[in-house]
Design a protein around this motif. Sequence first.
Motif, PDB file in Angstrom:
ATOM      1  N   PHE A 308       0.750  -1.404   0.112  1.00 20.83           N
ATOM      2  CA  PHE A 308      -0.123  -0.061  -0.049  1.00 20.83           C
ATOM      3  C   PHE A 308       0.899   1.300  -0.127  1.00 20.83           C
ATOM      4  N   PHE A 309       1.810   1.626   0.849  1.00 16.64           N
ATOM      5  CA  PHE A 309       2.575   2.665   1.201  1.00 16.64           C
ATOM      6  C   PHE A 309       3.292   2.496  -0.423  1.00 16.64           C
ATOM      7  N   HIS A 310       3.832   1.523  -0.195  1.00 19.96           N
ATOM      8  CA  HIS A 310       4.958   2.274  -1.771  1.00 19.96           C
ATOM      9  C   HIS A 310       4.017   2.292  -3.176  1.00 19.96           C
ATOM     10  N   ALA A 311       2.687   1.630  -2.950  1.00 24.53           N
ATOM     11  CA  ALA A 311       2.271   2.431  -4.700  1.00 24.53           C
ATOM     12  C   ALA A 311       1.910   3.672  -4.203  1.00 24.53           C
ATOM     13  N   GLN A 312       1.588   3.822  -3.002  1.00 25.36           N
ATOM     14  CA  GLN A 312       0.891   5.118  -2.965  1.00 25.36           C
ATOM     15  C   GLN A 312       2.544   6.477  -3.520  1.00 25.36           C
ATOM     16  N   ASP A 313       3.656   5.734  -2.674  1.00 22.98           N
ATOM     17  CA  ASP A 313       4.659   6.311  -3.040  1.00 22.98           C
ATOM     18  C   ASP A 313       5.232   6.580  -4.167  1.00 22.98           C
ATOM     19  N   MET A 314       4.843   5.910  -4.978  1.00 21.76           N
ATOM     20  CA  MET A 314       5.424   6.242  -6.962  1.00 21.76           C
ATOM     21  C   MET A 314       4.193   6.461  -7.010  1.00 21.76           C
ATOM     22  N   ASP A 315       2.956   6.513  -6.553  1.00 23.55           N
ATOM     23  CA  ASP A 315       2.103   7.582  -7.596  1.00 23.55           C
ATOM     24  C   ASP A 315       2.085   9.016  -6.903  1.00 23.55           C
ATOM     25  N   ARG A 316       2.647   9.108  -5.759  1.00 24.54           N
ATOM     26  CA  ARG A 316       2.869  10.077  -5.607  1.00 24.54           C
ATOM     27  C   ARG A 316       3.951  10.945  -6.358  1.00 24.54           C
ATOM     28  N   LYS A 317       5.018   9.899  -6.349  1.00 22.30           N
ATOM     29  CA  LYS A 317       5.922  11.093  -7.045  1.00 22.30           C
ATOM     30  C   LYS A 317       5.776  11.483  -8.386  1.00 22.30           C
ATOM     31  N   LEU A 336      -3.151  -1.377  -6.800  1.00 25.15           N
ATOM     32  CA  LEU A 336      -2.288  -1.855  -5.965  1.00 25.15           C
ATOM     33  C   LEU A 336      -2.775  -0.874  -4.670  1.00 25.15           C
ATOM     34  N   LYS A 337      -2.793   0.587  -4.197  1.00 23.19           N
ATOM     35  CA  LYS A 337      -3.112   0.891  -3.230  1.00 23.19           C
ATOM     36  C   LYS A 337      -4.659   0.924  -2.905  1.00 23.19           C
ATOM     37  N   SER A 338      -5.992   0.522  -4.029  1.00 24.38           N
ATOM     38  CA  SER A 338      -7.093   0.743  -3.884  1.00 24.38           C
ATOM     39  C   SER A 338      -7.188  -0.872  -3.293  1.00 24.38           C
TER      40      SER A 338
END
Length: 794
Positions: A308-317, A336-338
Amino acid sequence: MNEEFTNHADTWYRQAEQKAAQYFADLATQVKEQSYAPALIKDLQGWKRNHVHRFAWLSFLSQGKKKPDSRDYHRYIEWLDYTGKLDDYLDRSISYIYMRDLGKTLGASDTRQRIQSVVADVKRFLTRSTKASGGKQPEYMSLAGLYRWAQKEHIESAVIWVIDKLKGVSSNIPEQMNAEHAQRKLIKIIVGVILHAIEEMGDSALPAERAQRLDEAIRLGYSYGLTYPYIDDLLDSGVLNAVEKEQYSQMIRTALLTGTVPELGEWSGDNQEMIGYIHAELREAFEYIKGYQQPGTKGMFFEQSYVFFHAQDMDRKKNLAHAHYSNEELYLPVILKSSSSRLIVRSVISAPRDEGFDQRTFFYGIYNQLADDFADMFDDLSEGTVTPYTYYLQYRDQRTDLINPFELYWTVISYLIHQVYQSDAKTTEVILDRAINGLKRCKERLGTEKYHELMGIFASGHTEFSRLLERMVRKADDVDFFDKLLRDHMVTMLKNDAKEKEEFLATVKTVRQQINDQLQIAKPDGIPAMKETLIDAANYSLKGDGKRIRPILTWVMGVNEYGLKPSAIVPLLKSLEYMHTASLIFDDLPSQDNASTRRGRPTLHRVHNSATAELTGLFLIQKAIEEQASLESFDAKTVLALMQYSAQKAEDTCMGQAMDLHSKGKALTLNELNMICFYKTGVAFEASLVMPAILARVNGQEIASLKQFAYHAGIAFQIKDDLLDSEGDVILLGKPTGQDDLNNNSTFVSILGREGARKAMWEHYCQAMETLNSLPRNTAFLKHLMNYMVNRDR
């Protein structure tokens, strides 16, 4: 353990990404071939029979009552009940929650039975509470309603704990973030975890087990939900600079890989105080969740959390200025994050693995995320956030390879209906209800012209499907959802509550200053030196950093509610504070409580001596009587009635202090302490409410309600004082703590213990708030006064 998680992190994410890639490939093929459209056209043709009414005769049912705005909570629920639509409304709403939040299949008979039971319970509750509330805030959305539920479930301690936690969060949300939505998300997660816990234990759990599981679910829900405002929202906002974001993200990543939250260390940005609070809260939350995990679920929790965190982090960047993201780069992190955000919930409560739930939730997540991203599209675009929609808007003319996210959204719907849920009729109905509802809300929010402009960009390349969809958005009815109503109402309620709180604090500040400006006693020329000494002593005590709650309360009720002129009641305000200050001077004397400080300064007898303090107290009482006698704007009979009432309350206060002194060193019963507390504290609150009512000549029934409110408010106030004396901050309080123990006084804490005292305080809070419902007045100020009383730190 540290090494195990670190070594497996890349494998976790790679395996999840491979599964997401296969799912996306299937969806992309259907988009390219438009194979989703024929099936959905057939589904919509069948669906519209229940939602598009060709003849007007159906409207006869509701002729007596025009349909209100679906966001008008009370009137809309009443209208649904009146027209016979409430059952279907609740059925699709509860069904959707069971499918989305609990991962259930609606075709299962046991799930349908459970949903029907919940619908019946919710309907009974809504119809009863809507009538009882009289258009006011729903009881279950109030602190009093929440605590009453806690008492019913025997989980008072957990609810008191989470109320305190939510208060801390609301006070520590940066201005750049949306406070109402942050709080709403957190509350939603807590409720979601509670729902999971209830479903897991079923109806067979014994009361003690149920109470324990609900207690744990509340604490787990808060602990997990805290990540939304303090990780997702914080990193998405502009609160932290680039260096701070990287430092913060690395700290979170380290915690997930090692199982241990690292020390905060030296913070490089300007937000050290805020980050210090957040770090402490998140560490406590992380440790609680980790400590709750069973050996068989701990690895699953860390795996899902990391994905969850890694998918969010990739999206955020991602950067909207970057024109070359592939479709996979855009959509795989979304999948993945959803999905992992919902999969985490079961691992948080240590529920056993459920392959069916995991599969359904994995495929379902992107449906919800694409719907949310569609609704937030223009906000995301203005903030430069990369989502499939904002990226498509930005580059659709340059990149013909980009998949239309709106078309993918409907492809996901087709995939869910026919491949995940096996064309189940109820599932099809609920998913299409939700999808059409989302588009109708969007059209209402944007306006028809802008909505059609948007659809011109995102409409499917399949003409027949697009036309049918537009017709459904225009003509379909009965697609509203209860959770959307609750969401809208909660956001409105939180905004109104924040506004009322600002007005409350502004009123307190303004009126307090006005009162302070009036309190000082003048020293006319030529007065005897001894009288000058008494006036100086009185003014010293009056100048202290007093809260002035009593005269402020009198001003608000007198001016705002009874329409009295502010200038006309100044003598009453002064008299109240003179009487109160006199009582404090007497209380502090060595012969009574022997206090060394009051209102952040040495007590009067320490500055002068006991004799001067006693005489000053008597002097202030006489000044109070003099002020009351100068209420010249009111007729003499009314003023005499007020003075008579005031004298009676002063007698009661003296009796209360005498009872308190007599009780020193003795073990009191709770009833005895309640009586002392009322006469010492509650009487003063009562007078503050009743005296302006006497001047305004209100009826006896209203005065009786004011007295009842004051009784419970006064005791709640005193219990909070006892708790602060037991555990408060000396600097914030402006006086030493532990004085009750030192003087061997019986208090609510010594009789009930801290936990018992908190429960008693919230019981009196509830009774006070319930009394307010009977008052024919705007009680917003009194509501926030009660919230202040039980949540204050001084």
